[in-house]
Design an enzyme around this catalytic site. Structure first.
Site, short mmCIF file in Angstrom:
data_model
loop_
_atom_site.label_atom_id
_atom_site.label_comp_id
_atom_site.label_asym_id
_atom_site.label_seq_id
_atom_site.Cartn_x
_atom_site.Cartn_y
_atom_site.Cartn_z
N LYS A 542 0.83 -1.21 0.00
CA LYS A 542 0.00 0.00 0.00
C LYS A 542 0.87 1.26 0.00
O LYS A 542 0.62 2.21 -0.76
CB LYS A 542 -0.92 -0.01 1.22
CG LYS A 542 -1.82 -1.23 1.32
CD LYS A 542 -2.67 -1.19 2.56
CE LYS A 542 -1.85 -1.27 3.83
NZ LYS A 542 -1.11 -2.54 3.97
N ASP A 597 0.19 4.54 7.21
CA ASP A 597 -0.14 3.77 8.41
C ASP A 597 -0.95 4.63 9.38
O ASP A 597 -0.53 4.92 10.50
CB ASP A 597 1.14 3.28 9.08
CG ASP A 597 0.93 1.94 9.77
OD1 ASP A 597 -0.22 1.48 9.81
OD2 ASP A 597 1.92 1.37 10.26
N LYS A 624 -10.99 16.45 5.86
CA LYS A 624 -12.20 16.98 5.24
C LYS A 624 -12.15 18.49 5.00
O LYS A 624 -13.07 19.05 4.42
CB LYS A 624 -13.42 16.63 6.11
CG LYS A 624 -13.70 15.15 6.16
CD LYS A 624 -15.03 14.85 6.82
CE LYS A 624 -15.01 15.13 8.30
NZ LYS A 624 -16.27 14.70 8.97
#
Length: 738
Positions: A542, A597, A624
């Site tokens: 990832k 992570d 956000k």
């Protein structure tokens, strides 16, 4: 039109005001200037009202009566004079000066001090060409007779000037003094002599190259529009509009972007009193009350002039560098003395208190706007907030042109140096960093002429032909000069040690989805903020996938935020560090943040299901938070605990969730081993034969590590068997009988 009788000035103060006196009830209170019609012509004067004046009389000083050819007791006709808008804006006046009487004194007289005194004395007074004026030399009893030689008016837009026979004196107008014919007056200073050109309120001929400022044209235009445009107009117009001048400007932004330089140039740009420049920490004093007294001293001169001249007072500029050192949030200094609170209170009282000043302009500079007390940032205080951000490509080219001007002028800049190309390669460089780049490239060129064998020797003959070439700039960019707000190249390379191994369709699909999100963040007008979570088993690649996307996206700002960056931080410090990364990112027009992570960033521990709620809430809010208009932000996060993030309700904060899978079949492992050149064809075939049909579940990172370990076997034919044994021991490959 009114008929009035000529009288003498009642007092010396009335004579030295260069106005004519009338009784308050003789003329309408709105009349400030008059035309006096005499046998010699029309003469214009400004009024001062005095209750001791006899009704129906108008008092003129001796020089005024001589100029108008009138005598005491003579009847004259008086009418109101309403100057036009252009006549209200005197930007330059030239005056002949001589002593009154037969004084033969060669003592030097400071023309700059005369100019300041004349600006205060005659602010708001109507001037006519050849008009006689009187004044006292500052700090002296000697008197001067002045004659208006020429008047220069400024247009409303301050773009042009023109000669005039009449105008209203401005407190910020430039004054030039010339010695009268036959006078012993000895003038010194910048305001002396013919041809002395002084600026009006705003100098219309700004040359950013000569000032040493580049890339700040838009910021300077915004400051002018908000803070200085009103000061072009005469005080009586501002009073009629019922408005007050802007009294404070806050320049904020990253270090090295030119805040201090811009503030100094603003002080020089305005034809005001010499600016007072102080560093924030200089205000603080160990004795009680001295810090507040230091603030009062800065405003004392402006306070005295405001009481004496009111709206006709000149402009006083006070520049605070590192203003956050003295104007911290009140109540934030726990356990200490309240000195910072009282300093803020004192500054607020001067700017917007009961005895507020309208003739000051406070310019504050800081890298930490968030630390300044909110009350100081309200309208009426430091109300104009201008972010001095990183320059764009055009601005960088402008800055490069400024700092290479000397090299080019002296033919030391190589012809192969392309400033436009350098500007495109210096993304996220501040002005100070670009200056450092030019300095480093020049030092690199100089080092070519230094011989170190048997001591340090310089080839002086060759130094005359020294040139700074493109290769010197390339070397500086590659090795020495890196922007503080740039791409995290070293961090990305460290995460991409083995590159991206495309072992099958799961990897190709994840790459495609990430590329789509990257293009959305880069080009979509509707979604300037895009966030994605790469989730999957541990060691599935990832982080490498996120680093690959960030490296190849072409965004100028890339930052990797890993748990190792905040080791040892307490919760508030960790949140502050994460917030600073996001704050830095939104300063760049295109930014990528990699949160590696994420469960470790929030201090998650499976033992007891513990985590930091403070850090979690901070991360959720920042993910956000949309960037400012014109900026785009792409957030890539990685996690091995999707179920945990679901329980913590952070999954809903991401635009998309992309699954990164482990290798699940022998064919996928063989393809990965071939692509990484870990096994040859024979070894791959043997590995496939022994693992075909068996259940495999392993991350690409773990597979590479295990294969490298197996390659340490003494014999090549043992390598496939060693790898299979390692996978079985790790339970990544099930045994045949399972």
């Amino acid at each position: 039109m009114t008929t009035m009788k000529i009288a003498k000035s009642l007092t010396d103060e009335m004579s030295y005001s260069n106005r004519v006196g009338v009784h308050p009830q003789d003329l309408d209170e709105n009349v400030k200037h008059i035309f006096m019609k005499t046998s010699a012509g029309d003469f214009c004067f400004s009024l001062v009202r005095e209750t001791r004046m006899p009704r129906g009389t108008i008092a003129l000083s001796g020089p005024q009566r001589k100029w108008a050819y009138v005598t005491v007791g003579e009847q004259v006709r008086v009418t109101n004079f309403s100057p036009s808008s252009e006549q209200r804006m005197v930007c330059q006046v030239v005056l002949d000066a001589e002593y009154i009487g037969k004084t033969q004194d060669t003592t030097r007289v400071d023309s700059d001090a005369l100019a300041r005194e004349f600006q205060q004395l005659c602010a708001g007074v109507v001037l006519m060409r050849n008009e006689p004026l009187v004044m006292i030399i500052p700090n002296s009893s000697k008197k001067l007779l002045l004659n208006v030689k020429s008047i220069l008016l400024s247009s409303l837009d301050s773009k042009s000037t023109k000669e005039s026979n009449i105008g209203i004196m401005n407190a910020n107008a430039g004054c030039t003094f010339e010695r009268g014919e036959g006078s012993s007056l000895n003038l010194t200073g910048k305001s002396k002599g013919k041809g002395v050109i002084q600026t009006s309120v705003i100098n219309p001929d700004w040359d950013f190259d000569k000032m040493g400022i580049g890339g700040l044209d838009n910021e300077f235009s915004a400051i002018f529009r908000r803070a200085f445009a009103s000061r072009v107009f005469p005080p009586d117009i501002i009073e009629q509009l019922g408005m007050k001048h802007v009294r404070g400007i806050l320049l904020h932004g990253p270090p090295g972007t030119g805040k201090t330089l811009l503030a100094r140039q603003i002080g020089q740009m305005l034809n005001a009193r010499p600016p007072k420049i102080v560093n924030g920490p200089q205000i603080l004093d160990k004795f009680v009350g001295e810090s507040e007294a230091n603030i009062r001293k800065l405003f004392a001169e402006a306070d005295e002039e405001e009481k004496r001249l009111g709206p006709n007072s000149g402009l006083h500029i006070i520049i605070f560098d590192e203003i956050d050192a003295i104007c911290k949030q009140r109540g934030s200094m726990a356990g200490g003395t309240p000195v910072h609170d009282t300093v803020v209170n004192q500054l607020l009282s001067k700017l917007d208190g009961v005895d507020q000043l309208n003739n000051v302009l406070v310019i504050g500079m800081t890298n930490r706007k968030d630390m300044i007390d909110d009350a100081l940032l309200r309208p009426g205080r430091l109300e104009v907030h201008c972010e001095i951000g990183l320059p764009d490509e055009s601005g960088r080219q402008h800055i490069l042109r400024i700092h290479t001007a000397k090299l080019k002028e002296n033919e030391k800049l190589g012809k192969d140096v392309d400033l436009k190309d350098l500007a495109s390669r210096t993304e996220n460089f501040s002005g100070a960093e670009i200056e450092g780049l030019v300095r480093t490239a020049t030092a690199t060129a100089m080092n070519r002429l230094i011989q170190t064998k048997g001591g340090v020797h310089v080839d002086t003959d060759a130094s005359e032909k020294l040139q700074v070439y493109k290769s010197d700039f390339d070397n500086a960019l590659s090795n020495d000069c890196k922007p503080a707000f740039g791409r995290a190249a070293d961090a990305l390379e460290g995460l991409l040690t083995n590159g991206i191994v495309n072992w099958g369709s799961p990897v190709a699909r994840a790459l495609e989805d990430c590329q789509m999100l990257m293009r959305q963040a880069k080009f979509s007008d509707r979604t300037p903020l895009v966030s994605a979570l790469l989730e999957g088993p541990p060691s599935s690649g990832k982080t490498a996938l996120a680093a690959h996307i960030a490296k190849n996206a072409g965004f100028p700002f890339v930052k990797v935020l890993a748990p190792s960056d905040v080791v040892g931080y307490n919760e508030p410090a960790k949140v502050h560090h994460i917030k600073r990364v996001f704050d830095d990112a939104i300063r760049s027009p295109l930014s990528i943040i990699v949160l590696d992570d994420i469960e470790r960033l929030i201090d998650y521990s499976p033992l007891g299901q513990r985590y930091s709620n403070t850090v979690l809430q901070g991360v959720m809010v920042l993910i956000k938070r949309p960037p400012p208009p014109g900026h785009r932000l792409f957030v890539l996060a990685t996690s091995s605990r999707r179920e945990l993030l679901h329980e913590l309700d952070i999954l809903n904060s991401f635009t998309a969730i992309i699954h990164v899978s482990n290798l699940s079949r022998s064919e996928q492992a063989v393809k990965a081993l071939k692509e990484m050149n870990l096994f040859d064809d024979k070894q791959c075939q043997e590995f496939h034969q022994k693992t075909a049909g068996r259940k495999l579940w392993i991350g690409i990172k773990k597979l590479i590590a295990s294969a490298e370990m197996a390659r340490q076997a003494e014999n090549d034919y043992e390598i496939p068997t060693k790898l299979i044994g390692l996978l079985e021991d790790d339970q990544a490959l099930q045994l045949p009988n399972c």
